[in-house]
Motif scaffolding. Structure first.
Motif, PDB file in Angstrom:
ATOM      1  N   UNK A 150      -1.674   0.004  -2.638  1.00  0.00           N
ATOM      2  CA  UNK A 150      -2.175   0.544  -1.339  1.00  0.00           C
ATOM      3  C   UNK A 150      -3.548  -0.145  -0.759  1.00  0.00           C
ATOM      4  N   UNK A 151      -4.008  -0.929  -1.813  1.00  0.00           N
ATOM      5  CA  UNK A 151      -5.173  -1.593  -1.513  1.00  0.00           C
ATOM      6  C   UNK A 151      -5.386  -2.356  -0.054  1.00  0.00           C
ATOM      7  N   UNK A 152      -6.260  -2.045   0.503  1.00  0.00           N
ATOM      8  CA  UNK A 152      -6.514  -2.694   1.819  1.00  0.00           C
ATOM      9  C   UNK A 152      -5.225  -2.405   3.118  1.00  0.00           C
ATOM     10  N   UNK A 153      -4.466  -1.494   2.692  1.00  0.00           N
ATOM     11  CA  UNK A 153      -3.353  -1.225   3.835  1.00  0.00           C
ATOM     12  C   UNK A 153      -4.125  -0.192   4.641  1.00  0.00           C
ATOM     13  N   UNK A 154      -4.255  -0.447   6.113  1.00  0.00           N
ATOM     14  CA  UNK A 154      -4.618   0.174   7.097  1.00  0.00           C
ATOM     15  C   UNK A 154      -3.340   1.759   7.621  1.00  0.00           C
ATOM     16  N   UNK A 161      -5.469  14.328   3.485  1.00  0.00           N
ATOM     17  CA  UNK A 161      -4.617  13.021   3.275  1.00  0.00           C
ATOM     18  C   UNK A 161      -5.459  11.844   3.592  1.00  0.00           C
ATOM     19  N   UNK A 162      -6.589  11.842   4.125  1.00  0.00           N
ATOM     20  CA  UNK A 162      -7.485  10.486   4.482  1.00  0.00           C
ATOM     21  C   UNK A 162      -8.142  10.450   3.080  1.00  0.00           C
ATOM     22  N   UNK A 163      -8.690  11.184   2.339  1.00  0.00           N
ATOM     23  CA  UNK A 163      -9.149  11.155   1.102  1.00  0.00           C
ATOM     24  C   UNK A 163      -8.064  10.714  -0.172  1.00  0.00           C
ATOM     25  N   UNK A 164      -7.069  11.185  -0.156  1.00  0.00           N
ATOM     26  CA  UNK A 164      -5.902  10.541  -0.859  1.00  0.00           C
ATOM     27  C   UNK A 164      -5.630   9.123  -0.843  1.00  0.00           C
ATOM     28  N   UNK A 165      -5.512   8.741   0.265  1.00  0.00           N
ATOM     29  CA  UNK A 165      -5.309   7.313   0.788  1.00  0.00           C
ATOM     30  C   UNK A 165      -6.334   6.480   0.383  1.00  0.00           C
ATOM     31  N   UNK A 166      -7.522   7.024   0.836  1.00  0.00           N
ATOM     32  CA  UNK A 166      -8.730   6.187   0.388  1.00  0.00           C
ATOM     33  C   UNK A 166      -9.192   6.001  -1.167  1.00  0.00           C
ATOM     34  N   UNK A 167      -8.884   7.164  -1.754  1.00  0.00           N
ATOM     35  CA  UNK A 167      -9.031   7.082  -3.235  1.00  0.00           C
ATOM     36  C   UNK A 167      -8.080   5.795  -4.119  1.00  0.00           C
ATOM     37  N   UNK A 168      -6.871   5.588  -3.216  1.00  0.00           N
ATOM     38  CA  UNK A 168      -6.193   4.539  -3.884  1.00  0.00           C
ATOM     39  C   UNK A 168      -6.471   3.147  -3.131  1.00  0.00           C
ATOM     40  N   UNK A 169      -7.749   3.216  -2.296  1.00  0.00           N
ATOM     41  CA  UNK A 169      -7.827   1.794  -1.835  1.00  0.00           C
ATOM     42  C   UNK A 169      -7.410   1.448  -0.543  1.00  0.00           C
ATOM     43  N   UNK A 193       0.328  -3.202  15.710  1.00  0.00           N
ATOM     44  CA  UNK A 193       0.151  -3.817  14.341  1.00  0.00           C
ATOM     45  C   UNK A 193      -1.531  -3.341  14.002  1.00  0.00           C
ATOM     46  N   UNK A 194      -1.963  -2.468  14.967  1.00  0.00           N
ATOM     47  CA  UNK A 194      -3.354  -2.047  14.647  1.00  0.00           C
ATOM     48  C   UNK A 194      -3.292  -1.238  13.524  1.00  0.00           C
ATOM     49  N   UNK A 195      -2.201  -0.416  12.903  1.00  0.00           N
ATOM     50  CA  UNK A 195      -2.160   0.008  11.604  1.00  0.00           C
ATOM     51  C   UNK A 195      -1.063  -0.652  10.881  1.00  0.00           C
ATOM     52  N   UNK A 196      -1.081  -0.753   9.607  1.00  0.00           N
ATOM     53  CA  UNK A 196       0.123  -1.313   8.862  1.00  0.00           C
ATOM     54  C   UNK A 196       1.335  -0.301   8.440  1.00  0.00           C
TER      55      UNK A 196
END
Ligand code: X2X
Length: 342
Positions: free
Chosen positions: A171-175, A184-192, A210-213
Motif C-alpha cells: 500500500x506504500x505510496x498509494x493515494x 480509516x485514514x489512520x489504518x491506511x496511513x499506518x501501512x504507508x 487519477x487524482x486518487x489511485x
C-alpha cells in the motif's frame, strides 16, 4: 330526556378524549418525511431504504410518507454531515452507515474497527445480541435519534489502479480515497498509503481522473457503481470492516407519531433490514467471480496474509478502541470470541 343527555354525555366525553389526539396527529404529521441515503436503490443499502419507506407507506395507509433523497443530497453530498443535519431537522429518517456519522458521534462507529467482525457468523452474533444492541441503541437515543433496526452495509474491500495488494507494504505510496472517518485514514496511513477524505460523490470523479489511485468499499458497491470503469484494476478481498446499516428516526419526529404508528414503523424497519441483509449477502457470495469477470485482478488473502493485516492494524485498533468506548468494544470482542467456538 334523561336518556338523551346520557348519550350526549357519552359522545362528548369520547370526543373530548379522542379529538385532541386526532387533531394532534393530523396537525403534527408532516406531508413528507425526508430520508437520506448515500447511495440510490440500485445499491443494496439504498434498496433497504426504499423497501422501508414502501412498507411504511403501505402499512400506515399513506399517513407516513417518507421520501428518499439518495446521494446524501439533503446535505449536498457531504455524507459526514448527515447526523448533524438530522439533529437540525433537515433529515427526518436515516438509513445509513454510522461510520459516516462517527465524526459527530464517535461511538456510533464502534462496529467498524479493523477486523473486529471477521465474518458473517461474528456479525450475526453481534447484531442479534439483545443486551449489546440495547446498549448501542441507547447511544443512538442519547445522540438524538430513535434506532429501529440494523441491516448491513457489507465487508469493505480495497481496490486500486496501480498493483495487486497482498501485504501491508504494497500500500506504500498509494493515494487512497477513504470516507470521512479519521480511523480509516489512520489504518491506511499506518501501512504507508496516502489517504484522502472524500465524499462518495467526489470519489468517483477523483478515481476517474487519477487524482486518487484507489478506494475501499463493499464489492457490491464496486459492481453497482461500475468502479472498474474508473481505472480500478486490482481488488483485495480482506474483509477489514463491515459497518451496520442503521435505520433511525429523528427524535422529535419519532415523538410526534402515535404509539400505533411507531410500532408499524419499527416493524417495517425490522422487515426491511432483514430483506436488505439477505440482499447484501447474496451479492457477497459470488462477488469475486462477478468482479473477476470484469477483468479485474481479485486477490483473496490466505490465512497467513490475513494475520499480517491484523498485525499491521493492531496499534490503530487499540488506539481507536480506547477513543470509541473500550467497555463496549470489549463486549463486542467477547461476543465475537464466543461465536468462534460455537
Ligand atoms: O462513501 C462510501 O464509501 C460509502 C458509500 O461506502 C459510505 O457511505 C460509507
Amino acid at each position: 330526556m334523561k336518556r338523551r343527555s346520557v348519550i350526549q354525555l357519552a359522545t362528548s366525553s369520547v370526543a373530548a378524549v379522542a379529538l385532541p389526539r386526532y387533531a394532534f396527529a393530523q396537525t403534527a404529521y408532516k406531508a413528507e418525511y425526508k430520508m437520506s441515503t448515500v447511495v440510490p436503490p440500485a445499491f443494496a443499502w439504498g434498496k433497504g431504504g426504499e423497501i422501508f419507506l414502501t412498507l411504511v407507506k403501505e402499512r400506515t395507509n399513506g399517513r407516513i410518507n417518507i421520501k428518499q433523497y439518495p446521494g446524501a443530497s439533503l446535505v449536498q453530498g457531504q455524507q459526514d454531515r448527515e447526523f448533524s443535519a438530522m439533529r437540525q431537522g433537515v433529515i427526518d429518517v436515516l438509513c445509513g452507515a454510522p461510520i459516516n456519522w462517527s465524526g459527530t458521534v464517535r461511538e456510533l462507529g464502534a462496529f467498524t474497527l479493523p477486523f473486529l467482525l471477521p465474518d458473517h457468523k461474528a456479525y450475526d452474533a453481534v447484531i442479534n445480541n439483545t443486551a449489546l444492541m440495547t446498549e448501542y441503541f441507547d447511544m443512538v437515543r442519547k445522540a438524538g435519534a430513535e434506532p429501529l433496526a440494523v441491516g448491513e452495509t457489507g465487508y469493505r474491500q480495497i481496490s486500486n489502479s496501480k498493483r495487486a495488494i497482498t501485504k501491508p507494504d504494497d500500500l506504500r505510496g498509494i493515494k487512497l480515497r477513504v470516507v470521512g472517518s479519521p480511523m480509516y485514514g489512520e489504518i491506511m496511513s499506518t501501512m504507508g498509503a496516502n489517504p484522502t477524505f472524500m465524499s462518495w460523490a467526489d470519489a468517483q470523479p477523483a478515481l476517474a481522473s487519477g487524482a486518487v489511485d484507489g478506494q475501499e468499499n463493499p464489492l457490491e458497491v464496486f459492481l453497482a457503481a461500475k468502479v472498474h470503469t474508473l481505472g480500478q484494476k486490482f481488488v483485495t478481498k480482506w474483509n477489514y470492516s463491515n459497518d451496520i446499516l442503521l435505520f433511525a428516526i429523528a427524535a422529535p419526529v419519532w415523538a410526534s407519531w402515535t404509539p400505533a404508528d411507531q410500532k408499524i414503523v419499527r416493524e417495517a424497519a425490522q422487515d426491511a433490514a432483514k430483506q436488505q441483509i439477505a440482499l447484501v449477502r447474496k451479492l457477497f457470495e459470488d462477488d469475486v467471480q462477478k468482479v473477476s469477470a470484469l477483468g479485474v485482478n481479485v486477490h483473496v488473502p490466505t490465512p497467513a496474509e490475513m494475520e499480517q493485516w491484523r498485525i499491521a492494524t493492531r496499534r490503530t485498533y487499540a488506539s481507536w478502541k480506547a477513543q470509541i468506548n473500550p467497555t463496549f468494544v470489549s463486549k463486542v470482542e467477547e461476543i465475537v470470541a464466543k461465536s468462534r467456538k460455537a
